[in-house]
Design a protein around this motif. Sequence first.
Motif, PDB file in Angstrom:
ATOM      1  N   VAL A  75       0.698  -1.205  -0.100  1.00 42.89           N
ATOM      2  CA  VAL A  75       0.142  -0.079   0.208  1.00 42.89           C
ATOM      3  C   VAL A  75       0.900   1.108  -0.141  1.00 42.89           C
ATOM      4  O   VAL A  75       0.306   2.424   0.243  1.00 42.89           O
ATOM      5  CB  VAL A  75      -0.864   0.083   1.296  1.00 42.89           C
ATOM      6  N   ALA A  76       2.226   1.279  -0.298  1.00 40.37           N
ATOM      7  CA  ALA A  76       3.226   2.469  -0.118  1.00 40.37           C
ATOM      8  C   ALA A  76       2.672   3.164  -1.023  1.00 40.37           C
ATOM      9  O   ALA A  76       2.439   4.433  -0.752  1.00 40.37           O
ATOM     10  CB  ALA A  76       4.410   1.834  -0.525  1.00 40.37           C
ATOM     11  N   ASP A  77       2.376   3.060  -2.429  1.00 35.61           N
ATOM     12  CA  ASP A  77       1.878   4.087  -3.300  1.00 35.61           C
ATOM     13  C   ASP A  77       0.749   4.417  -3.233  1.00 35.61           C
ATOM     14  O   ASP A  77       0.250   5.672  -3.201  1.00 35.61           O
ATOM     15  CB  ASP A  77       2.012   3.254  -4.651  1.00 35.61           C
ATOM     16  N   MET A  78      -0.399   3.596  -2.732  1.00 31.35           N
ATOM     17  CA  MET A  78      -1.871   3.927  -2.616  1.00 31.35           C
ATOM     18  C   MET A  78      -1.993   4.797  -1.421  1.00 31.35           C
ATOM     19  O   MET A  78      -2.669   5.888  -1.491  1.00 31.35           O
ATOM     20  CB  MET A  78      -2.548   2.583  -1.888  1.00 31.35           C
ATOM     21  N   TRP A  79      -1.190   4.630  -0.194  1.00 34.04           N
ATOM     22  CA  TRP A  79      -1.293   5.591   0.916  1.00 34.04           C
ATOM     23  C   TRP A  79      -0.288   6.511   1.044  1.00 34.04           C
ATOM     24  O   TRP A  79      -0.155   7.214   1.949  1.00 34.04           O
ATOM     25  CB  TRP A  79      -1.420   4.654   2.217  1.00 34.04           C
ATOM     26  N   ARG A  80       0.707   6.673  -0.184  1.00 31.84           N
ATOM     27  CA  ARG A  80       1.686   7.691  -0.225  1.00 31.84           C
ATOM     28  C   ARG A  80       2.629   7.564   1.064  1.00 31.84           C
ATOM     29  O   ARG A  80       2.887   8.543   1.851  1.00 31.84           O
ATOM     30  CB  ARG A  80       1.126   9.029  -0.200  1.00 31.84           C
ATOM     31  N   MET A  81       2.871   6.263   1.479  1.00 31.90           N
ATOM     32  CA  MET A  81       4.011   5.951   2.422  1.00 31.90           C
ATOM     33  C   MET A  81       5.265   5.445   1.886  1.00 31.90           C
ATOM     34  O   MET A  81       5.273   5.108   0.964  1.00 31.90           O
ATOM     35  CB  MET A  81       3.054   4.950   3.351  1.00 31.90           C
ATOM     36  N   ALA A  82       6.358   5.607   2.923  1.00 31.39           N
ATOM     37  CA  ALA A  82       7.729   5.037   2.591  1.00 31.39           C
ATOM     38  C   ALA A  82       7.538   3.715   2.707  1.00 31.39           C
ATOM     39  O   ALA A  82       6.752   3.016   3.169  1.00 31.39           O
ATOM     40  CB  ALA A  82       8.456   5.899   3.567  1.00 31.39           C
ATOM     41  N   VAL A  83       8.380   3.128   1.864  1.00 25.62           N
ATOM     42  CA  VAL A  83       8.697   1.694   1.857  1.00 25.62           C
ATOM     43  C   VAL A  83       9.427   1.273   3.354  1.00 25.62           C
ATOM     44  O   VAL A  83      10.731   1.902   3.287  1.00 25.62           O
ATOM     45  CB  VAL A  83       9.438   0.932   0.822  1.00 25.62           C
ATOM     46  N   SER A  84       8.968   0.594   4.085  1.00 25.16           N
ATOM     47  CA  SER A  84       9.531   0.579   5.542  1.00 25.16           C
ATOM     48  C   SER A  84       8.835  -0.521   6.379  1.00 25.16           C
ATOM     49  O   SER A  84       7.943  -0.961   6.102  1.00 25.16           O
ATOM     50  CB  SER A  84       9.719   1.786   6.238  1.00 25.16           C
ATOM     51  N   TRP A  85       9.671  -1.066   7.361  1.00 27.60           N
ATOM     52  CA  TRP A  85       9.365  -1.897   8.290  1.00 27.60           C
ATOM     53  C   TRP A  85       8.811  -1.336   9.574  1.00 27.60           C
ATOM     54  O   TRP A  85       9.428  -0.207   9.906  1.00 27.60           O
ATOM     55  CB  TRP A  85      10.487  -2.826   8.823  1.00 27.60           C
ATOM     56  N   THR A  86       7.670  -1.546   9.974  1.00 24.37           N
ATOM     57  CA  THR A  86       7.072  -1.034  11.167  1.00 24.37           C
ATOM     58  C   THR A  86       6.617  -1.937  12.338  1.00 24.37           C
ATOM     59  O   THR A  86       6.169  -2.925  12.013  1.00 24.37           O
ATOM     60  CB  THR A  86       5.775  -0.062  10.892  1.00 24.37           C
ATOM     61  N   ALA A  87       6.963  -1.504  13.688  1.00 21.18           N
ATOM     62  CA  ALA A  87       6.455  -2.332  14.699  1.00 21.18           C
ATOM     63  C   ALA A  87       5.097  -1.787  15.118  1.00 21.18           C
ATOM     64  O   ALA A  87       5.038  -0.595  15.074  1.00 21.18           O
ATOM     65  CB  ALA A  87       7.703  -1.985  15.723  1.00 21.18           C
ATOM     66  N   TYR A  88       4.425  -2.844  15.370  1.00 16.34           N
ATOM     67  CA  TYR A  88       3.070  -2.596  15.890  1.00 16.34           C
ATOM     68  C   TYR A  88       2.601  -2.829  17.461  1.00 16.34           C
ATOM     69  O   TYR A  88       3.291  -3.796  17.886  1.00 16.34           O
ATOM     70  CB  TYR A  88       1.952  -3.157  14.989  1.00 16.34           C
ATOM     71  N   PHE A  89       2.056  -2.124  17.970  1.00 13.03           N
ATOM     72  CA  PHE A  89       1.662  -2.173  19.478  1.00 13.03           C
ATOM     73  C   PHE A  89       0.183  -2.479  19.593  1.00 13.03           C
ATOM     74  O   PHE A  89      -0.524  -1.667  18.952  1.00 13.03           O
ATOM     75  CB  PHE A  89       2.211  -0.950  20.183  1.00 13.03           C
ATOM     76  N   ALA A  90      -0.136  -3.223  20.541  1.00 17.93           N
ATOM     77  CA  ALA A  90      -1.597  -3.549  20.746  1.00 17.93           C
ATOM     78  C   ALA A  90      -2.300  -2.489  21.541  1.00 17.93           C
ATOM     79  O   ALA A  90      -1.193  -2.072  22.664  1.00 17.93           O
ATOM     80  CB  ALA A  90      -1.779  -4.816  21.640  1.00 17.93           C
ATOM     81  N   VAL A  91      -3.445  -1.923  21.478  1.00 22.12           N
ATOM     82  CA  VAL A  91      -3.837  -1.081  22.421  1.00 22.12           C
ATOM     83  C   VAL A  91      -5.353  -1.365  22.400  1.00 22.12           C
ATOM     84  O   VAL A  91      -5.905  -1.697  21.485  1.00 22.12           O
ATOM     85  CB  VAL A  91      -3.622   0.630  21.612  1.00 22.12           C
ATOM     86  N   GLU A  92      -5.782  -0.645  23.459  1.00 28.11           N
ATOM     87  CA  GLU A  92      -7.422  -0.692  23.959  1.00 28.11           C
ATOM     88  C   GLU A  92      -8.160   0.196  22.881  1.00 28.11           C
ATOM     89  O   GLU A  92      -9.314  -0.152  22.700  1.00 28.11           O
ATOM     90  CB  GLU A  92      -7.785  -0.316  25.140  1.00 28.11           C
ATOM     91  N   SER A  93      -7.748   1.256  22.513  1.00 22.40           N
ATOM     92  CA  SER A  93      -8.329   2.332  21.867  1.00 22.40           C
ATOM     93  C   SER A  93      -7.516   3.041  20.894  1.00 22.40           C
ATOM     94  O   SER A  93      -6.582   3.733  21.420  1.00 22.40           O
ATOM     95  CB  SER A  93      -9.050   3.338  22.733  1.00 22.40           C
TER      96      SER A  93
END
Length: 275
Positions: A75-93
């Motif tokens: 989705v880098a082109d679709m969302w105009r984002m950089a190509v990169s690895w991202t760490a995700y954290f679980a959240v309640e909200s």
Amino acid sequence: MNDDSTPPDVRAGRPRSTRHISGAPGWVSLTSRDLVATQKFYSAVLGWEWRSIRLGDPFRVAQIDGVPVAGVAAVADMWRMAVSWTAYFAVESADETAARVQERGGTLAVGPLSLPPGRAALLADRDGATFGIWEGEVFGAWEAWRRASPVLIRLHTRDAFDSAIFYGEVFDWASGRPGGCEVQYDGAEVVVVSNGEEVARIESGALGAAPDPTIRPHWQVHFAVRDVLGCVRAAQAHGGSVLRSTDREAVLRDAEGALFTVYHRPTGPLGGIRP
């Protein structure tokens, strides 16, 4: 994955909510431009196999020996984002967490977006290191990832203790809440612990204005492998490049430019070229 310590809802294949593990890092995902090329590169370098998920065609989950390792979103082109690895954290909200980040000097880059069965956002801390959050359902894949630990994440930042305060306030670390993360110290590094296991480290020394992206503040994703030098050779053979390399650890770029690290670990669910 079916021992007595696995939650019953996970053993039964039923989803749980991120509120049960809120604040814990529990997934990594790559934004790419070309899903087919990305799958070929990481299959060659890390031995990954792939499966589709219900988020849709641009999304895949990588596996090793049936253990989920990472996600890929083309989705880098679709969302105009950089190509990169991202760490995700679980959240309640996702909305409340995004607001906390902004209140503490961080920035909101994307979202929160509804991606059934949940909501996600991309943010940056006040030193510019990007990270993601996920609110909603989590299945056995998340639990298996946390239990198998095929991935480590490390924050390279300006001041480890200042960053620990920032993330601690955002994610309620060291609050004593059930399922939450605790913080320990290993010399000058901050160690984040979830359910008794190390899940992240924070270290000082990054420079905000450095031209080299490996020196600027960032979350670096580390994948456990048996043969570091074999991964290095495979990356070079498939359009990637090597920034630093020893027989124990190597910092690599994939064919689209995303940074990641491979490190030697002799046991467990491992990727890479197998001796």
